[in-house]
Scaffold this motif. Structure first.
Motif, PDB file in Angstrom:
ATOM      1  N   ASP A  36      31.764  35.554  59.757  1.00  0.00           N
ATOM      2  CA  ASP A  36      30.921  34.303  59.664  1.00  0.00           C
ATOM      3  C   ASP A  36      30.367  34.504  58.212  1.00  0.00           C
ATOM      4  N   PHE A  37      30.167  33.526  57.664  1.00  0.00           N
ATOM      5  CA  PHE A  37      29.251  33.264  56.428  1.00  0.00           C
ATOM      6  C   PHE A  37      28.067  32.381  56.794  1.00  0.00           C
ATOM      7  N   GLU A  38      26.910  33.000  57.002  1.00  0.00           N
ATOM      8  CA  GLU A  38      25.678  32.363  57.648  1.00  0.00           C
ATOM      9  C   GLU A  38      24.668  32.139  56.457  1.00  0.00           C
ATOM     10  N   PRO A  39      24.217  31.035  56.092  1.00  0.00           N
ATOM     11  CA  PRO A  39      22.745  30.929  55.229  1.00  0.00           C
ATOM     12  C   PRO A  39      21.793  31.902  55.879  1.00  0.00           C
ATOM     13  N   TRP A  40      21.190  32.453  54.641  1.00  0.00           N
ATOM     14  CA  TRP A  40      20.210  33.584  55.148  1.00  0.00           C
ATOM     15  C   TRP A  40      19.342  33.669  53.969  1.00  0.00           C
ATOM     16  N   GLN A  41      18.462  34.761  54.060  1.00  0.00           N
ATOM     17  CA  GLN A  41      17.432  35.052  53.039  1.00  0.00           C
ATOM     18  C   GLN A  41      18.317  35.294  51.679  1.00  0.00           C
ATOM     19  N   GLU A  42      17.883  35.320  50.564  1.00  0.00           N
ATOM     20  CA  GLU A  42      18.317  35.694  49.083  1.00  0.00           C
ATOM     21  C   GLU A  42      18.951  37.197  49.293  1.00  0.00           C
ATOM     22  N   GLY A  43      20.185  37.313  48.727  1.00  0.00           N
ATOM     23  CA  GLY A  43      21.009  38.495  48.801  1.00  0.00           C
ATOM     24  C   GLY A  43      22.006  38.330  49.824  1.00  0.00           C
ATOM     25  N   LEU A  44      22.554  39.647  50.017  1.00  0.00           N
ATOM     26  CA  LEU A  44      23.605  39.498  50.985  1.00  0.00           C
ATOM     27  C   LEU A  44      23.650  40.497  52.060  1.00  0.00           C
ATOM     28  N   VAL A  85      24.977  31.204  40.661  1.00  0.00           N
ATOM     29  CA  VAL A  85      24.653  30.477  42.050  1.00  0.00           C
ATOM     30  C   VAL A  85      23.966  31.628  42.834  1.00  0.00           C
ATOM     31  N   PRO A  86      22.808  31.499  43.313  1.00  0.00           N
ATOM     32  CA  PRO A  86      22.073  32.577  44.276  1.00  0.00           C
ATOM     33  C   PRO A  86      22.931  32.756  45.499  1.00  0.00           C
ATOM     34  N   VAL A  87      23.090  33.920  45.835  1.00  0.00           N
ATOM     35  CA  VAL A  87      23.698  34.209  47.200  1.00  0.00           C
ATOM     36  C   VAL A  87      22.396  34.434  48.171  1.00  0.00           C
ATOM     37  N   ALA A  88      22.578  33.679  49.188  1.00  0.00           N
ATOM     38  CA  ALA A  88      21.612  33.823  50.449  1.00  0.00           C
ATOM     39  C   ALA A  88      22.497  33.759  51.737  1.00  0.00           C
ATOM     40  N   LEU A  89      23.059  35.124  51.925  1.00  0.00           N
ATOM     41  CA  LEU A  89      23.997  35.331  52.904  1.00  0.00           C
ATOM     42  C   LEU A  89      23.983  36.253  53.719  1.00  0.00           C
ATOM     43  N   ALA A  90      24.365  35.945  55.097  1.00  0.00           N
ATOM     44  CA  ALA A  90      24.524  37.061  56.229  1.00  0.00           C
ATOM     45  C   ALA A  90      25.770  36.962  56.298  1.00  0.00           C
ATOM     46  N   LEU A  91      26.471  38.255  56.201  1.00  0.00           N
ATOM     47  CA  LEU A  91      28.053  38.133  56.615  1.00  0.00           C
ATOM     48  C   LEU A  91      27.996  38.929  57.755  1.00  0.00           C
ATOM     49  N   VAL A  92      28.555  38.202  58.790  1.00  0.00           N
ATOM     50  CA  VAL A  92      28.391  38.598  60.244  1.00  0.00           C
ATOM     51  C   VAL A  92      29.773  38.999  60.450  1.00  0.00           C
ATOM     52  N   VAL A  93      30.249  40.372  60.704  1.00  0.00           N
ATOM     53  CA  VAL A  93      31.532  40.863  61.340  1.00  0.00           C
ATOM     54  C   VAL A  93      31.740  40.841  62.545  1.00  0.00           C
ATOM     55  N   HIS A  94      32.645  40.095  63.221  1.00  0.00           N
ATOM     56  CA  HIS A  94      33.154  40.020  64.328  1.00  0.00           C
ATOM     57  C   HIS A  94      34.292  40.898  64.932  1.00  0.00           C
ATOM     58  N   HIS A  95      35.201  41.189  64.093  1.00  0.00           N
ATOM     59  CA  HIS A  95      36.513  41.650  64.306  1.00  0.00           C
ATOM     60  C   HIS A  95      37.042  42.682  62.985  1.00  0.00           C
ATOM     61  N   THR A  96      37.046  43.759  63.289  1.00  0.00           N
ATOM     62  CA  THR A  96      37.715  44.574  62.348  1.00  0.00           C
ATOM     63  C   THR A  96      38.878  45.452  62.791  1.00  0.00           C
ATOM     64  N   VAL A  97      40.066  45.425  61.843  1.00  0.00           N
ATOM     65  CA  VAL A  97      41.274  46.155  62.302  1.00  0.00           C
ATOM     66  C   VAL A  97      41.409  47.124  61.129  1.00  0.00           C
ATOM     67  N   VAL A  98      41.599  48.351  61.360  1.00  0.00           N
ATOM     68  CA  VAL A  98      41.734  49.402  60.547  1.00  0.00           C
ATOM     69  C   VAL A  98      43.173  50.421  61.049  1.00  0.00           C
ATOM     70  N   HIS A  99      43.651  51.257  60.056  1.00  0.00           N
ATOM     71  CA  HIS A  99      44.631  51.982  60.220  1.00  0.00           C
ATOM     72  C   HIS A  99      44.284  53.352  59.575  1.00  0.00           C
TER      73      HIS A  99
END
Length: 131
Positions: A36-44, A85-99
């Motif tokens: 998910d890309f969620e609006p957040w405070q400044e930064g990532l 463009v300023p980034v103000a993003l919470a990147l919320v990881v729900h699912h990850t697939v690795v090998h």
């Protein structure tokens, strides 16, 4: 958290799935994420959602490295597509697939770039932020 005005993302973009799969040699590339890309405070800010799932049994420390590479891919793509463009993003990881063999930091960096492209497309269908 409230995002800064005129920052990315202007509103939530949820359930973005990005895949980097290239297996013509060994090692190949494999990274699949749902974020998910969620609006957040400044930064990532990167976080795992409550109940986040991981498929593929990464080695200790791999998931943290892969998620950091995912975030770097997001940063790089935003810098290329939305310079200034300023980034103000919470990147919320729900699912990850690795090998075990084919997942590496480069794979997740690419998946981060692809996730941004999908998020921008969902925001306005053209791949560019709305004014």
């Amino acid at each position: 958290m409230t995002a800064a005005r005129n920052s990315f993302p202007p509103r939530p973009v949820r359930g973005v799935r990005a895949s980097c799969i290239h297996q013509t040699s060994c090692p190949g590339d494999l990274a699949i994420v749902t974020v998910d890309f969620e609006p957040w405070q400044e930064g990532l800010h990167v976080e795992s959602a409550p109940g986040a799932t991981v498929k593929g049994g990464p080695e200790p420390g791999d998931l943290e490295r892969f998620h950091a590479a995912l975030a770097e891919g997001v940063r790089a793509e935003l810098a290329d597509r939305l310079p200034g463009v300023p980034v103000a993003l919470a990147l919320v990881v729900h699912h990850t697939v690795v090998h075990l063999t084919d997942s590496r930091e480069h794979s997740f960096h690419t998946a981060g770039r692809l996730a941004v492209r999908e998020a921008l497309t969902r925001l306005n269908g053209s791949g560019h932020q709305e004014s």
